[in-house]
Structure formats: structure tokens, C-alpha cells
Design an enzyme around this catalytic site. Structure first.
Site, mmCIF file in Angstrom:
data_model
loop_
_atom_site.group_PDB
_atom_site.id
_atom_site.type_symbol
_atom_site.label_atom_id
_atom_site.label_comp_id
_atom_site.label_asym_id
_atom_site.label_seq_id
_atom_site.Cartn_x
_atom_site.Cartn_y
_atom_site.Cartn_z
ATOM 1 N N GLU A 1 0.876 -1.180 0.000
ATOM 2 C CA GLU A 1 0.000 0.000 0.000
ATOM 3 C C GLU A 1 0.911 1.227 0.000
ATOM 4 O O GLU A 1 1.731 1.390 0.915
ATOM 5 C CB GLU A 1 -0.921 0.038 1.222
ATOM 6 C CG GLU A 1 -1.875 1.233 1.151
ATOM 7 C CD GLU A 1 -2.679 1.526 2.426
ATOM 8 O OE1 GLU A 1 -3.516 2.439 2.378
ATOM 9 O OE2 GLU A 1 -2.441 0.874 3.454
ATOM 10 N N ASP B 1 4.993 4.947 3.628
ATOM 11 C CA ASP B 1 4.634 6.370 3.704
ATOM 12 C C ASP B 1 5.839 7.090 4.301
ATOM 13 O O ASP B 1 6.668 6.483 4.989
ATOM 14 C CB ASP B 1 3.398 6.578 4.593
ATOM 15 C CG ASP B 1 2.666 7.883 4.291
ATOM 16 O OD1 ASP B 1 1.520 7.831 3.784
ATOM 17 O OD2 ASP B 1 3.241 8.971 4.556
ATOM 18 N N ASP C 1 -2.446 12.178 -2.924
ATOM 19 C CA ASP C 1 -2.556 13.599 -3.254
ATOM 20 C C ASP C 1 -2.590 13.696 -4.782
ATOM 21 O O ASP C 1 -1.720 13.132 -5.444
ATOM 22 C CB ASP C 1 -1.321 14.352 -2.725
ATOM 23 C CG ASP C 1 -1.125 14.131 -1.227
ATOM 24 O OD1 ASP C 1 -2.039 14.473 -0.472
ATOM 25 O OD2 ASP C 1 -0.077 13.584 -0.832
ATOM 26 N N ASP D 1 -11.073 10.079 -4.588
ATOM 27 C CA ASP D 1 -12.283 10.903 -4.751
ATOM 28 C C ASP D 1 -12.094 11.863 -5.927
ATOM 29 O O ASP D 1 -12.994 12.644 -6.218
ATOM 30 C CB ASP D 1 -12.486 11.753 -3.482
ATOM 31 C CG ASP D 1 -11.297 12.673 -3.286
ATOM 32 O OD1 ASP D 1 -10.177 12.139 -3.110
ATOM 33 O OD2 ASP D 1 -11.459 13.900 -3.360
HETATM 34 C C1 LIG Z 1 -3.848 12.185 1.198
HETATM 35 S S1 LIG Z 1 -2.866 11.157 2.194
HETATM 36 C C2 LIG Z 1 -3.716 9.579 2.116
HETATM 37 C C3 LIG Z 1 -3.358 8.695 3.276
HETATM 38 C C4 LIG Z 1 -4.139 7.383 3.347
HETATM 39 N N1 LIG Z 1 -3.885 6.530 2.206
HETATM 40 C C5 LIG Z 1 -5.624 7.647 3.481
HETATM 41 O O1 LIG Z 1 -6.347 7.386 2.520
HETATM 42 O O2 LIG Z 1 -6.030 8.116 4.544
HETATM 43 C C6 LIG Z 1 -1.480 10.850 1.138
HETATM 44 C C7 LIG Z 1 -0.340 10.133 1.851
HETATM 45 O O3 LIG Z 1 0.673 9.823 0.915
HETATM 46 C C8 LIG Z 1 1.937 10.112 1.479
HETATM 47 N N2 LIG Z 1 2.832 10.406 0.343
HETATM 48 C C9 LIG Z 1 2.547 11.180 -0.738
HETATM 49 N N3 LIG Z 1 3.591 11.185 -1.594
HETATM 50 C C10 LIG Z 1 4.543 10.394 -1.041
HETATM 51 C C11 LIG Z 1 5.839 9.996 -1.457
HETATM 52 N N4 LIG Z 1 6.370 10.397 -2.604
HETATM 53 N N5 LIG Z 1 6.539 9.171 -0.642
HETATM 54 C C12 LIG Z 1 6.003 8.749 0.543
HETATM 55 N N6 LIG Z 1 4.772 9.091 0.984
HETATM 56 C C13 LIG Z 1 4.054 9.894 0.196
HETATM 57 C C14 LIG Z 1 1.705 11.276 2.420
HETATM 58 O O4 LIG Z 1 2.682 11.314 3.427
HETATM 59 C C15 LIG Z 1 0.310 10.966 2.950
HETATM 60 O O5 LIG Z 1 0.343 10.225 4.153
#
Ligand SMILES: C[S@@+](CC[C@H](N)C(=O)[O-])C[C@H]1O[C@@H](n2cnc3c(N)ncnc32)[C@H](O)[C@@H]1O
Length: 222
Positions: free
Chosen positions: A50, A75, A124, A158
């Protein structure tokens, strides 16, 4: 830094299933690369990732539902990973690991054919920065290098623009779109894709947003 966060970071150091290496340490080779099954999970079950797992709801939820598979959440945010790690410890789950790292460095942790499936949960969307999107060709090329032939990628989001963008990447790069559901919870779909909800998913659901699911297989014959 808030005191609670500091306590969680300290506790993170005690979890034997959480790996957090500094980038320069990876130069010596990550010790489980190529041997996660033998050396860490001690079985021959498939390994599922994941990416951007946040608090690890999918990693933990799928691990509980599928003891016959191994799960690794990745993450960069240690405070979020602590939540998933805490549950793994509490529930004594043996088929879970977490990696605190930038996903950009994924090839340092896994080798060819080591990964069967990838879940990307509510990433994101990075509207103006394609190279940061987890479904951009830059990232998918990295995933190709570590996935089994025909490995499956699941995207839950979403963001309909991200779905359209990802469909375009799949077509352009010769991957195979298997399934696209634009309103998951009104589609009658069952199984893993609806049985687990993440932290961000719950926020979007409370705002009345539709949740989309896209599944595709990777072309890694080259
Ligand atoms: C919008 S949050 C979604 C978290 C989780 N999947 C949820 O649905 O609640 C996006 C996550 O991706 C991680 N993330 C984004 N780009 C990343 C990268 N290049 N390397 C590691 N983590 C990343 C961020 O730290 C964050 O925790």
C-alpha cells in the site's frame, strides 16, 4: 514538535516490523531487498504494497482479511505510520510490515517480481505537478521494475481528474485497464475495495463526495 508526536516517534523505533532507513544508509543495500518472504515473513505468500498508506488502514484491514498474503505499507510520515504499527502490535499480526520512506526510493527496498499487487489509496492528486503523482509514468516505471508480470494496481480516490489522468497514462504506456467504477458505493461492488475505509476516505464520504476505483494491470514484459 507536539509531545504526543515525539512519543510516537520514539515508540516507532521499537516496532520490529517498521523499517526506517536514512537515504545514505540505503547505499549499502536494504537487507530485505529480494528476500522479504524468506527472511521477514518466513513464508512464500504473495507480497502486496500500500503506497502513501498514511495510518495504514488498508495494510492492516487487508492483512486481517487475508492471512494467506503479506502486506507492506509505505509512507514518509512517521506520525501516521505509528497508528498502523500500534494496531499491528496490539493485534499481533504477523503478515504486516511498514516502511517509512519516500516512495520515490521504492527500488531500493524491492527487486524484480517481488510484488504482486499495489494499492494506492487516496493519493494527493498534485494538480500542477505531474511528476509527484503516484500514477504518473515516472512512478509506474518504478513499479514495473518490482512487480510480477501482469501485477495489479488498485487506485481508490475521490478525484475524478486523477482517474481520467490515470486512464490516459494506462493507455499511453500500454498497460491494461481492467475496471473503472466512478461511484463505488452506489455500484453494488463488494469485497476488499469497499470493506476497508481510510482516514481520508471517511473525510471525503462525509463531504458527500463520490469514491472511484480503478484497477489496472502492469505491462512489464520489456
Ligand atoms: C492524502 S494522504 C492519504 C493517506 C491514506 N492513504 C488515506 O487514505 O487516509 C497521502 C499520503 O501519501 C503520502 N505520500 C505522498 N507522496 C509520497 C511519497 N512520494 N513518498 C512517501 N509518501 C508519500 C503522504 O505522506 C500521505 O500520508
Amino acid at each position: 514538535m507536539p509531545k504526543k508526536k515525539l512519543i510516537h516517534f520514539k515508540e516507532n523505533l521499537t516496532f520490529p516490523f517498521l523499517f526506517q532507513y536514512r537515504y545514505h544508509e540505503l547505499g549499502n543495500g536494504f537487507p530485505l531487498k529480494g528476500c522479504w518472504k524468506e527472511k521477514f515473513f518466513q513464508n512464500s505468500n504473495p507480497v502486496i504494497l500500500e503506497l502513501g498508506c498514511g495510518k495504514g488502514e488498508y495494510t492492516v484491514g487487508l492483512a486481517k482479511a487475508h492471512p494467506e498474503k503479506n502486506f507492506i505499507g509505505m509512507d514518509i510520515k512517521g506520525a501516521r505510520l505509528w497508528r498502523g504499527c500500534h494496531t499491528v502490535k496490539q493485534d499481533n499480526l504477523g503478515n504486516v510490515a511498514f516502511i517509512r520512506s519516500m516512495i520515490d526510493h521504492i527500488e531500493h527496498y524491492f527487486t524484480r517480481d517481488e510484488i504482486s499487487e499495489i494499492w494506492i489509496t487516496f493519493p494527493d492528486p498534485h494538480p500542477g505537478k505531474e511528476r509527484k503523482r503516484l500514477t504518473s509514468p515516472r512512478f509506474i516505471e518504478k513499479f514495473q521494475k518490482i512487480m510480477k508480470p501482469g501485477g495489479i494496481i488498485h487506485l481508490k480516490t475521490d478525484d475524478m481528474n486523477l482517474v481520467d489522468y490515470t486512464s490516459g497514462v494506462i493507455e499511453k504506456c500500454g498497460h491494461k485497464e481492467i475496471l473503472t467504477i466512478r461511484d463505488l458505493y452506489n455500484s453494488g461492488t463488494g469485497g476488499d475495495v469497499v470493506n476497508v475505509q481510510t482516514y481520508y476516505e471517511n473525510i471525503w464520504l462525509q463531504e458527500g463526495k463520490k469514491i472511484c476505483y480503478l484497477q489496472f494491470s502492469i505491462n512489464n514484459t520489456n
